[in-house]
Design an enzyme around this catalytic site. Sequence first.
Site, PDB file in Angstrom:
ATOM      1  N   ARG A 157     -47.374 -21.411  -9.680  1.00  0.00           N
ATOM      2  CA  ARG A 157     -47.730 -20.101 -10.262  1.00  0.00           C
ATOM      3  C   ARG A 157     -46.444 -19.539 -10.852  1.00  0.00           C
ATOM      4  O   ARG A 157     -45.462 -19.340 -10.139  1.00  0.00           O
ATOM      5  CB  ARG A 157     -48.292 -19.160  -9.202  1.00  0.00           C
ATOM      6  CG  ARG A 157     -48.347 -17.717  -9.685  1.00  0.00           C
ATOM      7  CD  ARG A 157     -49.169 -16.816  -8.827  1.00  0.00           C
ATOM      8  NE  ARG A 157     -50.579 -17.107  -8.979  1.00  0.00           N
ATOM      9  CZ  ARG A 157     -51.554 -16.268  -8.614  1.00  0.00           C
ATOM     10  NH1 ARG A 157     -51.257 -15.098  -8.087  1.00  0.00           N
ATOM     11  NH2 ARG A 157     -52.818 -16.578  -8.790  1.00  0.00           N
ATOM     12  N   CYS A 180     -61.496 -11.429 -10.975  1.00  0.00           N
ATOM     13  CA  CYS A 180     -60.674 -12.418 -10.268  1.00  0.00           C
ATOM     14  C   CYS A 180     -59.979 -11.811  -9.056  1.00  0.00           C
ATOM     15  O   CYS A 180     -59.637 -12.532  -8.128  1.00  0.00           O
ATOM     16  CB  CYS A 180     -59.654 -13.017 -11.222  1.00  0.00           C
ATOM     17  SG  CYS A 180     -58.630 -11.788 -12.049  1.00  0.00           S
ATOM     18  N   ARG A 195     -62.817 -19.954  -4.547  1.00  0.00           N
ATOM     19  CA  ARG A 195     -61.480 -20.490  -4.833  1.00  0.00           C
ATOM     20  C   ARG A 195     -61.175 -21.625  -3.863  1.00  0.00           C
ATOM     21  O   ARG A 195     -60.608 -22.649  -4.234  1.00  0.00           O
ATOM     22  CB  ARG A 195     -60.403 -19.394  -4.701  1.00  0.00           C
ATOM     23  CG  ARG A 195     -60.498 -18.268  -5.722  1.00  0.00           C
ATOM     24  CD  ARG A 195     -60.196 -18.749  -7.120  1.00  0.00           C
ATOM     25  NE  ARG A 195     -58.888 -19.381  -7.244  1.00  0.00           N
ATOM     26  CZ  ARG A 195     -57.728 -18.727  -7.341  1.00  0.00           C
ATOM     27  NH1 ARG A 195     -57.700 -17.417  -7.364  1.00  0.00           N
ATOM     28  NH2 ARG A 195     -56.583 -19.379  -7.464  1.00  0.00           N
ATOM     29  N   HIS A 240     -55.354 -19.355 -16.283  1.00  0.00           N
ATOM     30  CA  HIS A 240     -55.649 -19.356 -14.841  1.00  0.00           C
ATOM     31  C   HIS A 240     -56.908 -20.205 -14.588  1.00  0.00           C
ATOM     32  O   HIS A 240     -57.948 -19.707 -14.178  1.00  0.00           O
ATOM     33  CB  HIS A 240     -55.851 -17.917 -14.356  1.00  0.00           C
ATOM     34  CG  HIS A 240     -55.772 -17.758 -12.866  1.00  0.00           C
ATOM     35  ND1 HIS A 240     -55.445 -18.787 -12.012  1.00  0.00           N
ATOM     36  CD2 HIS A 240     -55.988 -16.671 -12.067  1.00  0.00           C
ATOM     37  CE1 HIS A 240     -55.453 -18.340 -10.757  1.00  0.00           C
ATOM     38  NE2 HIS A 240     -55.781 -17.064 -10.761  1.00  0.00           N
ATOM     39  N   GLN A 257     -58.964 -20.345 -11.125  1.00  0.00           N
ATOM     40  CA  GLN A 257     -59.848 -19.197 -10.950  1.00  0.00           C
ATOM     41  C   GLN A 257     -61.171 -19.433 -11.681  1.00  0.00           C
ATOM     42  O   GLN A 257     -62.249 -19.187 -11.138  1.00  0.00           O
ATOM     43  CB  GLN A 257     -59.156 -17.930 -11.500  1.00  0.00           C
ATOM     44  CG  GLN A 257     -60.015 -16.684 -11.445  1.00  0.00           C
ATOM     45  CD  GLN A 257     -60.247 -16.208 -10.027  1.00  0.00           C
ATOM     46  OE1 GLN A 257     -59.300 -16.044  -9.268  1.00  0.00           O
ATOM     47  NE2 GLN A 257     -61.488 -15.986  -9.653  1.00  0.00           N
ATOM     48  N   ASP A 272     -60.631  -7.715 -15.702  1.00  0.00           N
ATOM     49  CA  ASP A 272     -59.375  -8.014 -14.995  1.00  0.00           C
ATOM     50  C   ASP A 272     -58.461  -6.801 -15.186  1.00  0.00           C
ATOM     51  O   ASP A 272     -58.733  -5.935 -16.022  1.00  0.00           O
ATOM     52  CB  ASP A 272     -58.766  -9.299 -15.586  1.00  0.00           C
ATOM     53  CG  ASP A 272     -57.510  -9.763 -14.856  1.00  0.00           C
ATOM     54  OD1 ASP A 272     -57.267  -9.304 -13.712  1.00  0.00           O
ATOM     55  OD2 ASP A 272     -56.759 -10.586 -15.425  1.00  0.00           O
TER      56      ASP A 272
HETATM   57  N1  NVA Z   1     -54.317 -11.329 -15.128  1.00  0.00           N
HETATM   58  C1  NVA Z   1     -53.897 -11.197 -13.751  1.00  0.00           C
HETATM   59  C2  NVA Z   1     -54.649 -12.149 -12.890  1.00  0.00           C
HETATM   60  C3  NVA Z   1     -54.291 -12.103 -11.435  1.00  0.00           C
HETATM   61  C4  NVA Z   1     -55.043 -13.128 -10.615  1.00  0.00           C
HETATM   62  C5  NVA Z   1     -52.394 -11.444 -13.670  1.00  0.00           C
HETATM   63  O1  NVA Z   1     -51.911 -12.363 -14.331  1.00  0.00           O
HETATM   64  O2  NVA Z   1     -51.718 -10.694 -12.961  1.00  0.00           O
HETATM   65  N1   CP Z   2     -57.292 -14.184  -8.323  1.00  0.00           N
HETATM   66  C1   CP Z   2     -56.114 -14.599  -7.863  1.00  0.00           C
HETATM   67  O1   CP Z   2     -55.526 -15.556  -8.343  1.00  0.00           O
HETATM   68  O2   CP Z   2     -55.641 -13.875  -6.806  1.00  0.00           O
HETATM   69  P1   CP Z   2     -54.190 -13.948  -6.173  1.00  0.00           P
HETATM   70  O3   CP Z   2     -53.237 -13.359  -7.194  1.00  0.00           O
HETATM   71  O4   CP Z   2     -54.289 -13.118  -4.942  1.00  0.00           O
HETATM   72  O5   CP Z   2     -53.845 -15.376  -5.893  1.00  0.00           O
END
Ligand code: NVA
Ligand code: CP
Length: 310
Positions: free
Chosen positions: A107, A269, A297, A134, A137, A229
Site C-alpha cells: 500500500r 470502501c 475483503r 485499489h 477492494q 468514497d
Molecule cells: N480513496 C481512499 C480509499 C481508502 C480505502 C484513499 O485512498 O484514501
Molecule cells: N477500504 C480499505 O482499504 O480500508 P483500509 O484503509 O482500512 O484498509
Amino acid sequence: KLNLHGRDFIEFTDYTKEEIEYLLDLAIDIKKKQKNGEVYQPLKGKTIGLIFEKSSTRTRVSFEVGMFQLGGHALFLSKNDIQFGRGETISDTAQVLSRYLDGIMIRTFAHSNVTDLAKYADVPVINGLSDDAHPCQVLADFQTVLEHKGKLKGLKMAYVGDGNNMAHSLMLGAAKFGVHVSVASPKGYEPSASIVDQAKSIAKETGAEVVVTNSAQEAVQNADIIYTDVWASMGFEEEQKEREAAFADYQVNEELVKGAKPDFIFLHCLPAHRGEEVSEGVIDGPNSAIFDQAENRLHAQKALMAALMG
Ligand code: NVA
Ligand code: CP
C-alpha cells in the site's frame, strides 16, 4: 480451472474477464468453506509481506487474518520500520524480500512504486492501494454486489464523488464484469482520462456502458448500486477544506438516492465521513451493504493469495 500461480495483481487490466470471474468464484467458494467451518490451508509454510506506507484497518487485518486462515504467515512491514522508509530503493527492497517471502502486498502513494516492486520482485506483488488504484477492494465489492443481486452483467453502478483510486478500479472492474458504470464528479475532480479510455475499450467487449458526468442526479438515475468514497483521500488531507466546498453538491443522501432503483444497494470502501460524502440515513439505512462489503475483503483476498501463491 485457470492457473494464476506467480502472477501479480496490480489492476484489473492485467486480467482477462475469465480470470477475474475465476477469482470471484474462488472467493465465494472460500467464503462458503469458512462459513461451514471447513479448514482450507493451501498456503501452509508460505509467507506474505505487507508493506504499508499509508494507514489501514481493513486491508491490514483482512490480509493478516486471511493468510493465517490459509495456513500461512503474514508480516506487517510498516514504512516507519523498514529501510524502504529511509530511502532504500524499491528495486533492492524487492530483490531482498523475494529471497524470504512468497508474496508481497504493498500500500503506497505513487502507483509506480507498485509496478516497480512487481518489476524487480520474483514473487507475486499485490496492489493493496496506490494513489491510482485499489483493485483488492473492487474484487470484494463485486463479490458483495453478486451476493446481493444474484448477477452482475447488465446492472448499473453509480459512483458519486472524487475521481480517485476507487473510481478508477471500479470503472475498470465494472467494465470487465459487464456492469454499466456512471461516474459523477465535480469539475476538476474527474477520473483520469486514460483510465476512462481503458474502461471504455474493455466495456466494448462486455457490453457495458461507461459514462463520466458532472451531474450526480444523472449518474444515480435507475442505479442498482450507489458507491461513494471520501472527498480527500490519504495524501490529500491538506486539501480537505477546498474539497468540502467543491464536493458540497455531491453528497449521497436521501434526496439524491430517490433517483435510483428502490432496491439499490449502497456501497462505500470505508473509512467513511458521515455528513460529508454520505448522509447518516443512507450509510446506516436499509440499503447499505457496507459491512458485508468490508467482510468480503477477507474472502476475496484469500482467493487472491491462494490463486497467486498456492
Ligand atoms: N480513496 C481512499 C480509499 C481508502 C480505502 C484513499 O485512498 O484514501
Ligand atoms: N477500504 C480499505 O482499504 O480500508 P483500509 O484503509 O482500512 O484498509
